[in-house]
Design a protein around this motif. Structure first.
Motif, mmCIF file in Angstrom:
data_model
loop_
_atom_site.group_PDB
_atom_site.id
_atom_site.type_symbol
_atom_site.label_atom_id
_atom_site.label_comp_id
_atom_site.label_asym_id
_atom_site.label_seq_id
_atom_site.Cartn_x
_atom_site.Cartn_y
_atom_site.Cartn_z
ATOM 1 N N ASP A 34 1.061 10.403 -7.217
ATOM 2 C CA ASP A 34 1.239 10.661 -6.670
ATOM 3 C C ASP A 34 0.422 10.497 -5.431
ATOM 4 O O ASP A 34 1.889 10.148 -3.622
ATOM 5 N N ILE A 35 -0.465 10.170 -5.250
ATOM 6 C CA ILE A 35 -1.060 9.584 -3.874
ATOM 7 C C ILE A 35 -0.492 8.539 -2.802
ATOM 8 O O ILE A 35 -0.098 8.139 -1.861
ATOM 9 N N LEU A 36 -0.789 8.108 -3.570
ATOM 10 C CA LEU A 36 -0.401 6.510 -3.633
ATOM 11 C C LEU A 36 1.091 6.260 -3.081
ATOM 12 O O LEU A 36 1.435 5.408 -2.490
ATOM 13 N N GLN A 37 1.746 7.036 -3.796
ATOM 14 C CA GLN A 37 3.161 7.044 -3.891
ATOM 15 C C GLN A 37 3.984 7.501 -2.053
ATOM 16 O O GLN A 37 4.454 6.476 -1.401
ATOM 17 N N ALA A 38 2.532 8.547 -2.406
ATOM 18 C CA ALA A 38 3.415 9.192 -0.567
ATOM 19 C C ALA A 38 2.836 8.141 0.540
ATOM 20 O O ALA A 38 3.713 7.648 1.238
ATOM 21 N N GLU A 39 1.704 7.493 0.453
ATOM 22 C CA GLU A 39 1.334 6.303 1.515
ATOM 23 C C GLU A 39 2.190 5.366 1.571
ATOM 24 O O GLU A 39 2.135 4.574 2.630
ATOM 25 N N LEU A 40 2.587 4.734 0.242
ATOM 26 C CA LEU A 40 3.002 3.387 0.427
ATOM 27 C C LEU A 40 4.590 2.965 0.625
ATOM 28 O O LEU A 40 5.312 2.108 0.736
ATOM 29 N N GLU A 41 5.045 4.521 0.762
ATOM 30 C CA GLU A 41 6.576 4.693 -0.183
ATOM 31 C C GLU A 41 7.165 4.643 2.360
ATOM 32 O O GLU A 41 7.585 3.282 1.988
ATOM 33 N N PRO A 42 6.595 4.796 2.725
ATOM 34 C CA PRO A 42 7.097 4.092 4.323
ATOM 35 C C PRO A 42 6.549 2.513 4.685
ATOM 36 O O PRO A 42 7.032 2.108 5.634
ATOM 37 N N ILE A 43 5.674 2.148 4.616
ATOM 38 C CA ILE A 43 5.215 0.790 4.345
ATOM 39 C C ILE A 43 6.230 0.288 3.615
ATOM 40 O O ILE A 43 6.728 -0.822 4.440
ATOM 41 N N ARG A 44 6.594 -0.164 2.645
ATOM 42 C CA ARG A 44 7.578 0.115 1.617
ATOM 43 C C ARG A 44 8.930 -0.598 2.241
ATOM 44 O O ARG A 44 9.178 -1.907 2.061
ATOM 45 N N ASN A 45 9.283 0.550 2.416
ATOM 46 C CA ASN A 45 10.738 0.971 3.249
ATOM 47 C C ASN A 45 11.199 -0.163 4.784
ATOM 48 O O ASN A 45 12.124 -0.503 4.713
ATOM 49 N N ARG A 46 9.832 0.333 5.466
ATOM 50 C CA ARG A 46 9.511 -0.951 6.607
ATOM 51 C C ARG A 46 10.353 -2.139 6.019
ATOM 52 O O ARG A 46 10.580 -3.053 7.066
ATOM 53 N N ARG A 47 8.872 -2.457 5.462
ATOM 54 C CA ARG A 47 9.134 -4.165 4.897
ATOM 55 C C ARG A 47 10.184 -4.096 4.501
ATOM 56 O O ARG A 47 10.574 -5.861 4.632
ATOM 57 N N ILE A 48 11.133 -3.576 3.628
ATOM 58 C CA ILE A 48 12.602 -3.750 3.164
ATOM 59 C C ILE A 48 13.171 -4.153 4.153
ATOM 60 O O ILE A 48 14.139 -5.313 4.656
ATOM 61 N N GLU A 49 13.562 -3.326 5.333
ATOM 62 C CA GLU A 49 14.118 -3.691 5.973
ATOM 63 C C GLU A 49 13.254 -4.805 7.050
ATOM 64 O O GLU A 49 14.299 -5.356 7.751
ATOM 65 N N ASP A 57 3.651 -8.110 5.766
ATOM 66 C CA ASP A 57 2.621 -6.720 5.494
ATOM 67 C C ASP A 57 2.701 -6.556 6.424
ATOM 68 O O ASP A 57 2.459 -5.001 6.529
ATOM 69 N N TYR A 58 1.956 -7.295 7.239
ATOM 70 C CA TYR A 58 1.331 -6.956 9.149
ATOM 71 C C TYR A 58 2.357 -6.316 9.985
ATOM 72 O O TYR A 58 2.048 -5.116 9.875
ATOM 73 N N LEU A 59 3.399 -5.952 9.254
ATOM 74 C CA LEU A 59 5.040 -4.938 10.326
ATOM 75 C C LEU A 59 5.143 -4.002 9.877
ATOM 76 O O LEU A 59 4.973 -3.138 10.559
ATOM 77 N N ALA A 60 5.194 -4.317 8.083
ATOM 78 C CA ALA A 60 5.009 -3.132 7.566
ATOM 79 C C ALA A 60 4.078 -2.262 7.227
ATOM 80 O O ALA A 60 4.610 -0.700 7.859
ATOM 81 N N VAL A 61 2.667 -2.579 7.991
ATOM 82 C CA VAL A 61 1.775 -1.085 7.801
ATOM 83 C C VAL A 61 1.660 -0.570 9.356
ATOM 84 O O VAL A 61 1.153 0.000 9.274
ATOM 85 N N GLY A 62 2.499 -1.224 9.871
ATOM 86 C CA GLY A 62 2.647 -0.288 11.812
ATOM 87 C C GLY A 62 1.835 -1.376 12.805
ATOM 88 O O GLY A 62 1.407 -0.742 13.497
ATOM 89 N N ILE A 78 -2.856 -3.658 -6.249
ATOM 90 C CA ILE A 78 -1.494 -2.935 -6.453
ATOM 91 C C ILE A 78 -1.134 -3.274 -5.081
ATOM 92 O O ILE A 78 -1.706 -3.526 -3.948
ATOM 93 N N TYR A 79 0.230 -3.517 -5.001
ATOM 94 C CA TYR A 79 0.630 -4.869 -3.816
ATOM 95 C C TYR A 79 1.539 -3.511 -3.115
ATOM 96 O O TYR A 79 1.790 -2.431 -3.110
ATOM 97 N N LEU A 80 0.957 -4.650 -1.364
ATOM 98 C CA LEU A 80 1.829 -3.453 -1.195
ATOM 99 C C LEU A 80 3.330 -2.630 -0.729
ATOM 100 O O LEU A 80 3.933 -2.214 -0.740
#
Length: 336
Positions: A281-296, A67-72, A208-210
């Motif tokens: 819509d707002i939460l999806q836009a905010e959390l999508e890049p975080i979730r994608n980085r986490r997956i990587e 989660d730390y790395l995913a948020v940036g 709601i989790y990151l």
């Protein structure tokens, strides 16, 4: 000019949620160029009330790191470390315990409230009672001058200051540094759970989790607590204790549109479903890049563990310098 030193962290008792994100994680990312930041995964502190279930802590340590790395948070800018990998913190805690009375520990308002919440009574673990002293060791080991906390954690900072003053006075050396509390900005404090309860947590199943998927986020948003008396669309609605609008205050960047929605909701004619869809819509836009980085990062667990290992080595070297100074002040560096 040297950067101020900041210390913060989290207990690895579960994945991090949007309450952590809006309350602290987002600010850590924004400030990682401003401060010399040490970010601790406080596994030892988590074990004070989870000693019989260490597997929970072991598993979630990695989850928190992801989660730390995913948020940036950038390991090149901040030092991410694991508390238990720094034995120097344990010795500092021992020295500080000699400067604190049992009565003082019991008076700490934060500890008193947490003991009550957890219903410890006579089963209170000694490690839990003394964790404010352990926190003082964490803070002073890095000579942190800035410690981000919520209002409920101010007593912990005050107790650390007391220990610093006592140590420096007794041993007549200005070894330890007093920290200052960095309080959250208005609107970035603690978020309530999606059920409207004051606390968002895994145990209450109201977070709601990151790492939540888009479908899970949408399902949780659509189930959120609003105004129970706002039954029909045309009914006037209340914003007070309305979780959806609390979340919109925290995440919506279009404040003009948000104020228009609030006024519409107050006078009636705006349904909860429409407001929830907007929040989704707002939460999806905010959390999508975080979730994608986490997956990587999940695909590179060895790399993540190496970050924790290197960060812990860096942090340990700093803590060891402070411990040497503490021993020197006390006069127990017998064989230096």
């Amino acid at each position: 000019m040297a950067k101020e030193i900041l210390l913060t962290g989290d207990r690895p008792t579960g994945k991090l949620h949007i309450g952590h994100y809006i309350g602290s994680l987002k600010n850590r990312v924004q400030r990682q160029d401003q401060y010399n930041s040490f970010i601790m995964i406080a596994d030892q502190q988590a074990l004070t009330d989870n000693a019989r279930n260490p597997e929970k802590i072991r598993i979630n340590l990695t989850e928190v790191a992801l989660d730390y790395l995913a948020v940036g948070l950038d390991p090149a800018k901040v030092t991410i470390f694991v508390q238990s990998q720094l034995p120097e913190l344990n010795e500092l805690t021992m020295h500080y315990l000699n400067l604190v009375t049992l009565a003082r520990l019991k008076r700490n308002p934060t500890v008193k409230n947490e003991i009550k919440e957890k219903n410890f009574n006579e089963s209170l673990p000694a490690g839990f009672l003394i964790y404010p002293v352990s926190q003082a060791a964490d803070i002073t080991a890095f000579k942190a001058t800035v410690v981000p906390v919520g209002d409920d954690q101010i007593p912990m900072i005050e107790q650390t200051k007391e220990i610093v003053r006592s140590f420096n006075s007794i041993y007549e050396k200005e070894v330890l540094v007093e920290p200052n509390a960095l309080l959250p900005e208005k609107g970035s404090g603690r978020l309530p759970g999606i059920d409207g309860k004051a606390k968002m947590s895994k145990s209450l199943n109201n977070a709601i989790y990151l790492s939540d998927s888009p479908d899970v986020i949408q399902k949780k948003v659509m189930s959120m607590y609003t105004d129970p008396n706002h039954i029909r669309v045309e009914d006037p609605g209340k914003l007070e204790n309305n979780t959806v609008f609390t979340y919109l205050d925290a995440f919506c960047s279009d404040k003009v549109k948000l104020e228009e929605m609030k006024e519409h909701y107050r006078r009636g004619g705006l349904g909860d479903v429409k407001v929830k869809r907007y929040l989704n819509d707002i939460l999806q836009a905010e959390l999508e890049p975080i979730r994608n980085r986490r997956i990587e990062y999940e695909k590179q667990i060895d790399f993540v563990l190496e970050i924790l290992k290197k960060g812990s080595q860096t942090a340990r070297a700093v803590a060891a310098e402070t411990l040497f100074e503490v021993r020197e002040a006390i006069g127990i560096n017998y064989f230096k």
